[in-house]
Write an enzyme that holds these catalytic residues in place. Structure first.
Site, mmCIF file in Angstrom:
data_model
loop_
_atom_site.group_PDB
_atom_site.id
_atom_site.type_symbol
_atom_site.label_atom_id
_atom_site.label_comp_id
_atom_site.label_asym_id
_atom_site.label_seq_id
_atom_site.Cartn_x
_atom_site.Cartn_y
_atom_site.Cartn_z
ATOM 1 N N ASP A 102 0.684 -1.252 -0.009
ATOM 2 C CA ASP A 102 -0.012 0.383 -0.340
ATOM 3 C C ASP A 102 1.116 1.352 -0.004
ATOM 4 O OD1 ASP A 102 1.094 -0.908 3.002
ATOM 5 O OD2 ASP A 102 -1.004 0.363 3.455
ATOM 6 N N GLU A 168 -0.668 -2.498 4.429
ATOM 7 C CA GLU A 168 -0.074 -2.485 6.467
ATOM 8 C C GLU A 168 -0.193 -1.349 6.988
ATOM 9 O OE1 GLU A 168 2.859 -1.353 8.712
ATOM 10 O OE2 GLU A 168 2.810 -0.793 6.880
#
Ligand SMILES: [Zn+2]
Ligand SMILES: [Zn+2]
Length: 433
Positions: A102, A168
């Site tokens: 991400d 994350e």
């Protein structure tokens, strides 16, 4: 003098020979060959970043590259996660490798030609999107490792599970995500992962360097919310009420004494930061309620439990002393990123094959979602340098900022580190260590 020179030569030759014996030519040449491709993958990912739980194009890109490397690929795990299996030519243990996917709601300001122009809506706000933590590098390096290891799969005594993890940095409000959801969806089972490795590129560590730390390496992040209930009164007549604002101030200071007076700081660091204070609507009204919020960082599971209990006790009793009440709730954002000490010691030679500069690092009060994995399976998480050697870490842009920059010459070290961790772990397991 001649004798000294001779001794020097002999010792240099023998160290070189030892180093050559230890490194694997297939990994060395594999990493060299894939390096440019890895950089190109990273630049593509960097130009098209996506936020947590929204990494759909990133996932498609990952899956396509993994299939091209001949791996069995599963998509749609924990929303946008991708898991791939590489079966070695011989039976054996199962090693997991994890990369996060991400990006962040940060507007890029770097001059690189592949800078992100992406924009999106985040919590109702129009924002730029940028890989400002380097997760694009993690994806690219793990794809490269999949490629290198598939080239030597016949010799591998065991299985490698490649875990590409969404979110994350945290899932959007109201959504589940990240490592915890991947575990819930069974990512560590079928086949069961025996050991897990993860890395983070670091913009303040020179390219080519690896940093590691056994036991608590990154902190557990617990968010706290304290609601103090008093009794509303006129600002001119505090004796007619119970003032939650002054009680709030006492609690903020009380929480600091948990760090300064009650925690064994020589053992591990503790941080408590009260970052949000909400109270009142007008200068001459003492409000009924005050809320305090903030974050607690600990590096040891026992200290974490101890500090959380003390936060509750401190808030409740300070409030009680003035006739108010305080209610404390926690959100456990991450656990301690804990490197299994035995596994760390066992795998240190593998890291040293990948880099001539492997350093023991200080613990970090930042947090990692990887910690949810390391609670379930013996793990090792480490830093790989992404700073241009010779620059000053104090003046290079920090992670999560618009000028964040990664020196791509560090990728080869990360690729080799993962490849050696896998091959060495599987060989050691096969020999029955
Ligand atoms: Zn980050
Ligand atoms: Zn990160």
């Amino acid at each position: 003098m001649a004798r000294t020179l001779l001794l020097f030569l002999v010792s240099t030759i023998s160290t070189n020979t030892m180093a050559q014996q230890r490194t694997n030519p297939a990994i060395e040449t594999g990493a060299n060959r894939i390096e440019q491709q890895c950089i190109s993958w990273r630049q593509t990912l960097h130009a098209y970043p996506e936020l947590g739980n929204r990494e759909t194009n990133t996932a498609r890109f990952i899956a396509a590259q993994l299939r091209a490397s001949g791996l069995e690929v599963q998509e749609g795990i924990a929303h946008t996660g991708v898991v791939a299996i590489l079966r070695g030519g011989k039976p054996g243990a199962v090693v997991g490798l994890r990369a996060d996917m991400d990006a962040l709601p940060v507007t890029e300001r770097t001059p690189v030609p592949f800078a992100s122009k992406a924009r999106t809506n985040y919590n109702g706000q129009e924002v730029g999107v940028m890989h400002a933590c380097g997760h694009d590098s993690h994806v690219a390096m793990l794809l490269a490792v999949a490629h290198v290891l598939s080239g030597i799969k016949k010799e591998l005594p065991g299985t490698v599970k490649f875990i590409f993890q969404p979110a994350e940095e945290g899932a959007p409000a109201g959504e589940e995500g990240g490592a915890a959801l991947m575990i819930k969806e069974g990512v560590l089972e079928n086949p069961k992962v025996d050991a897990l490795f993860g890395l983070h590129i670091n913009a303040q560590t020179p390219a080519g360097t690896i940093k590691y730390r056994p036991e608590g390496m990154m902190a557990a992040a617990d968010w706290f919310h304290i609601t103090i209930k008093g009794k509303q009164s006129h600002g001119a007549q505090p004796w007619m009420g119970i003032d939650p604002v002054v009680i709030g101030a006492q609690i903020i200071n009380g929480l600091q004494t948990i760090v300064s007076r009650q925690s064994e700081l020589t053992k591990n660091a503790v941080v408590i930061s009260t970052t949000m204070v909400q109270a009142g609507v007008r200068e001459n009204i003492i409000p009924e309620q005050v809320t305090l919020s903030g974050t607690i960082r600990t590096l040891d599971k026992e200290m974490q439990q101890d500090v959380l209990q003390r936060v509750v006790r401190t808030a409740e009793h300070i409030a009680e002393a003035s006739g108010a009440t305080a209610t404390v709730t926690f959100e456990h954002k991450t656990l301690v990123t804990y490197n299994d000490p035995k596994l760390t010691e066992q795998m240190l030679p593998s890291l040293r094959k990948a880099s001539g500069d492997v350093q023991l690092m200080e613990a970090v009060t930042g947090a990692e979602d990887f910690s949810f994995f390391n609670e379930k399976v013996p793990s090792l998480f480490f830093y790989v340098g992404g700073m241009t050697p010779g620059t000053d870490p104090k003046t290079t842009a920090a992670h999560h900022t618009p000028d964040f920059f990664i020196d791509e010459t560090g990728f080869k070290t990360g690729i080799k580190a993962f490849a050696y961790l896998v091959t060495d772990y599987l060989q050691q397991a096969a020999r029955g260590r």
